[in-house]
Design a protein around this motif. Structure first.
Motif, mmCIF file in Angstrom:
data_model
loop_
_atom_site.group_PDB
_atom_site.id
_atom_site.type_symbol
_atom_site.label_atom_id
_atom_site.label_comp_id
_atom_site.label_asym_id
_atom_site.label_seq_id
_atom_site.Cartn_x
_atom_site.Cartn_y
_atom_site.Cartn_z
ATOM 1 N N THR A 219 1.090 -1.544 -0.619
ATOM 2 C CA THR A 219 0.118 -0.280 -0.044
ATOM 3 C C THR A 219 0.845 1.349 0.056
ATOM 4 O OG1 THR A 219 -2.020 -1.012 0.944
ATOM 5 C CG2 THR A 219 -2.359 1.200 1.119
ATOM 6 N N GLU A 222 2.516 2.393 -3.298
ATOM 7 C CA GLU A 222 1.401 3.048 -4.470
ATOM 8 C C GLU A 222 0.828 3.896 -3.673
ATOM 9 O OE1 GLU A 222 -0.313 1.841 -7.104
ATOM 10 O OE2 GLU A 222 1.130 -0.007 -6.631
ATOM 11 N N LYS A 225 3.641 7.639 -4.695
ATOM 12 C CA LYS A 225 2.970 7.531 -6.063
ATOM 13 C C LYS A 225 2.300 9.231 -5.751
ATOM 14 C CE LYS A 225 3.792 3.405 -8.468
ATOM 15 N NZ LYS A 225 1.973 1.749 -8.337
#
Length: 478
Positions: A219, A222, A225
Motif C-alpha cells: 500500500t 502505491e 506515487k
C-alpha cells in the motif's frame, strides 16, 4: 550461490533508533543459506554498547580519497547468529553520542560510509552480486557504484536495490557542499539525477540509480506515487513505478512469542489465552497502579510520540474517551506536547491512564501481552511493526487504513465473522473514536466474537520467513 550485501546505518542488536534496525538485523537470518550468502555492513559507532565493541575482530585497514581529503577506513568483523557483520571504522565520523546528529555532519559521514562500503569490497574479498541499500544514509552507494564502473572492471555487473523505510527522510543538503564532500563529477548534480529543488538529495540519487526500488508494504508503494505521501518525489516514484515494489516487514517470532516471552507475567498461546492472557493484565495494573479490574478493557500505545503517529487525533478526543470504561497505557518519548498530554491525563485520571514517558523493551512486551486492544492511528505508516507485535500477542490493533497498517490488519466484519482488528479510513478524530467505541462494544457485549478475532490475530504469520521469500524472488529476478 548468490552473494548479497546489506548496507545500512543501523541494525539490531548493535545499534537501534527505529524499525530500520529490526529489518537489517533480523532479515538476513531468514534467507535460504544454501542459495544466498547474505552479509551486512554497518558503521562502527562509538556509541555502540561496549559488549559488542569488545567482540569485534580487526580485519584490515586502508586509506581512501574522499575528494580532496584522505580518510582512514578500518574494517572489523563479527559473526553473529550465523551472519557476517562488517563494521567500517573511522573515529572522526563515528564517534558521536548517537548514530545521527546534525544534518550537515551526517551528510558527510554517510558520504564517507557509502564510498567506504564499495572501497572495502576488494579488500575483504567479498564481491556481492547485489548490494541492498537501506534508506537515505546509503543513497550514494548506487551513484558511487556508477562512477566506479568507469575504468574499474571489478565493479561492473554489481546490481543495487534501494529500500525506502520512510520517504520523509531524504538526506538533503546544499549541492555545492555535497559536491565538495563527495568529489563526484558535476554531471551527477542535475535535476534528473542527484539534485532535487536545488539541493543534493541522497535518497533521490539512490532511487534514480538503483536497479530496483522496494518499500516496506505494497500500500505504501502505491501511496508514495501521490502528492500527499510522495514527499515531493511522487513524480520520480511514478517514473520508476515499473521497478518499484512493496514487501511487508516481518518481526522476529522468537523474540515476540507469548508462549516463551521472559518479560511477561504469564505465558500463553492461542489455545489457552482465554484463561491466561488476562493474568498479564492484572500484573500490569498492579505494576502501574491502575485500578485492578480484569474485566476492564485495556488499550495500549507503544510509539514515538509524533504527529506522524496520529497523536493529534488522540489529543482531540482523549478526555472524552476517558469517560468510557477503559484503561489506557502509553509507552514512548517524542514531542513535548504529546509527552505532556499523557502526563496530564495520567494525573487527571490516575486509575485509568498510565503515562510511561521513556522507552523500555521489557515494558513494551508487557503492554503487548497485557492489553486487549492496541491503538495506532497513524497519518502515514510505511510498514509499522507494533501492529504485527500486537497481533502476535492477541492484542487487537485499532488502526487507520494507511500503508502497512492497511496491508496487515484485516478489519472485523461482524456479518461475515472475519477480521483480525479494527480500522477506520479518514484521518479524523471522531472517526477514530467511533472505531474505538465499536471495539469496546464487541469487547463488552460480544465476548465470544471478540475471542474469535483474537484467535485469528494470533494465527497470522508475519514472521520474517514470509518477507525473506519475497526478497529472494526479487534477487532472483535481478
Amino acid at each position: 550461490m548468490k552473494q548479497i550485501l546489506f548496507a545500512a546505518s543501523e541494525a539490531v542488536p548493535f545499534i537501534k533508533t527505529g524499525g530500520l534496525a529490526d529489518v537489517v538485523g533480523s532479515l538476513p537470518k531468514y534467507f535460504d543459506k544454501e542459495k544466498y550468502d547474505v552479509r551486512v555492513m554497518l558503521p562502527k559507532y562509538l556509541c555502540m554498547k561496549e559488549e559488542w565493541r569488545n567482540q569485534l575482530q580487526y580485519r584490515t585497514h586502508f586509506y581512501m580519497d574522499l575528494n580532496w581529503r584522505t580518510e582512514y577506513v578500518g574494517i572489523l568483523e563479527l559473526q553473529y547468529e550465523g551472519i557476517t557483520f562488517y563494521f567500517i571504522d573511522n573515529e572522526y565520523y563515528f564517534s558521536g553520542w548517537a548514530p545521527y546528529g546534525d544534518m550537515y555532519a551526517d551528510i558527510e559521514k554517510f558520504a564517507f560510509f557509502s564510498k567506504a562500503v564499495l572501497s572495502a569490497l576488494p579488500v575483504i574479498g567479498f564481491r556481492p552480486d547485489i548490494i541492498h541499500c537501506h534508506d537515505w544514509q546509503t543513497g550514494l552507494i548506487p551513484i558511487f557504484l556508477d562512477n566506479f564502473r568507469y575504468g574499474n572492471e571489478y565493479y561492473r555487473g554489481i546490481k543495487t536495490i534501494m529500500t525506502i523505510h520512510n520517504l520523509k527522510f531524504q538526506g538533503t543538503w546544499d549541492t555545492k557542499r555535497v559536491q565538495d564532500i563527495t568529489g563526484l563529477p558535476s554531471y551527477y548534480f542535475v535535476p534528473d539525477k542527484l539534485e532535487a529543488y536545488k539541493d543534493a538529495n541522497y535518497l533521490k540519487g539512490g532511487i534514480v540509480y538503483a536497479d530496483r526500488i522496494t518499500t516496506v508494504s505494497s500500500t505504501y508503494a502505491e501511496e508514495i506515487k501521490t502528492p500527499f505521501y510522495g514527499e515531493k518525489l511522487d513524480g520520480l516514484m511514478n517514473a520508476r513505478a515499473g521497478s518499484l515494489s512493496g514487501i511487508v516487514n516481518g518481526i522476529d517470532y522468537d523474540d515476540y512469542n507469548p508462549e516463551t516471552d521472559k518479560h511477561i507475567a504469564r505465558n500463553y498461546s492461542v489455545k489457552n489465552f482465554r484463561k491466561e492472557k488476562v493474568k498479564n493484565k492484572v500484573a500490569l495494573q498492579e505494576e502501574l497502579n491502575l485500578e485492578r479490574d480484569n474485566h476492564a478493557m485495556m488499550i495500549g500505545i507503544v510509539s514515538r510520540l509524533t504527529d506522524q503517529k496520529g497523536f493529534d487525533l488522540i489529543d482531540c478526543v482523549l478526555d472524552e474517551l476517558c469517560q468510557d470504561a477503559i484503561q489506557i497505557v502509553a509507552l514512548g518519548t517524542g514531542e513535548a506536547k504529546y509527552e505532556n498530554m499523557f502526563r496530564h491525563y495520567a494525573w487527571k485520571y490516575p486509575g485509568k491512564v498510565s503515562a510511561n514517558i521513556y522507552y523500555s523493551e521489557p515494558m513494551s512486551h508487557k503492554i503487548y501481552a497485557s492489553c486487549d486492544a492496541f491503538l495506532m492511528p497513524s497519518l502515514f505508516e510505511p510498514c509499522g511493526l507494533s501492529q504485527l507485535m500486537s497481533l502476535r500477542y492477541g492484542t487487537l490493533p485499532i488502526v487507520r487504513e494507511t500503508g502497512g497498517l492497511k496491508d496487515t490488519v484485516e478489519p472485523y466484519n461482524e456479518y461475515e465473522k472475519t477480521g483480525t482488528g479494527f480500522s477506520f479510513s479518514n484521518y479524523n478524530a471522531h472517526e477514530m473514536m467511533a472505531t474505538v467505541r465499536y471495539a469496546e462494544q464487541i469487547f463488552y457485549d460480544r465476548k465470544r466474537d471478540w475471542n474469535k478475532i483474537v484467535e485469528r490475530a494470533m494465527e497470522q504469520d508475519f514472521s520474517w520467513n514470509h518477507s525473506a521469500r519475497e526478497y529472494e524472488k526479487l534477487y532472483d529476478e535481478l
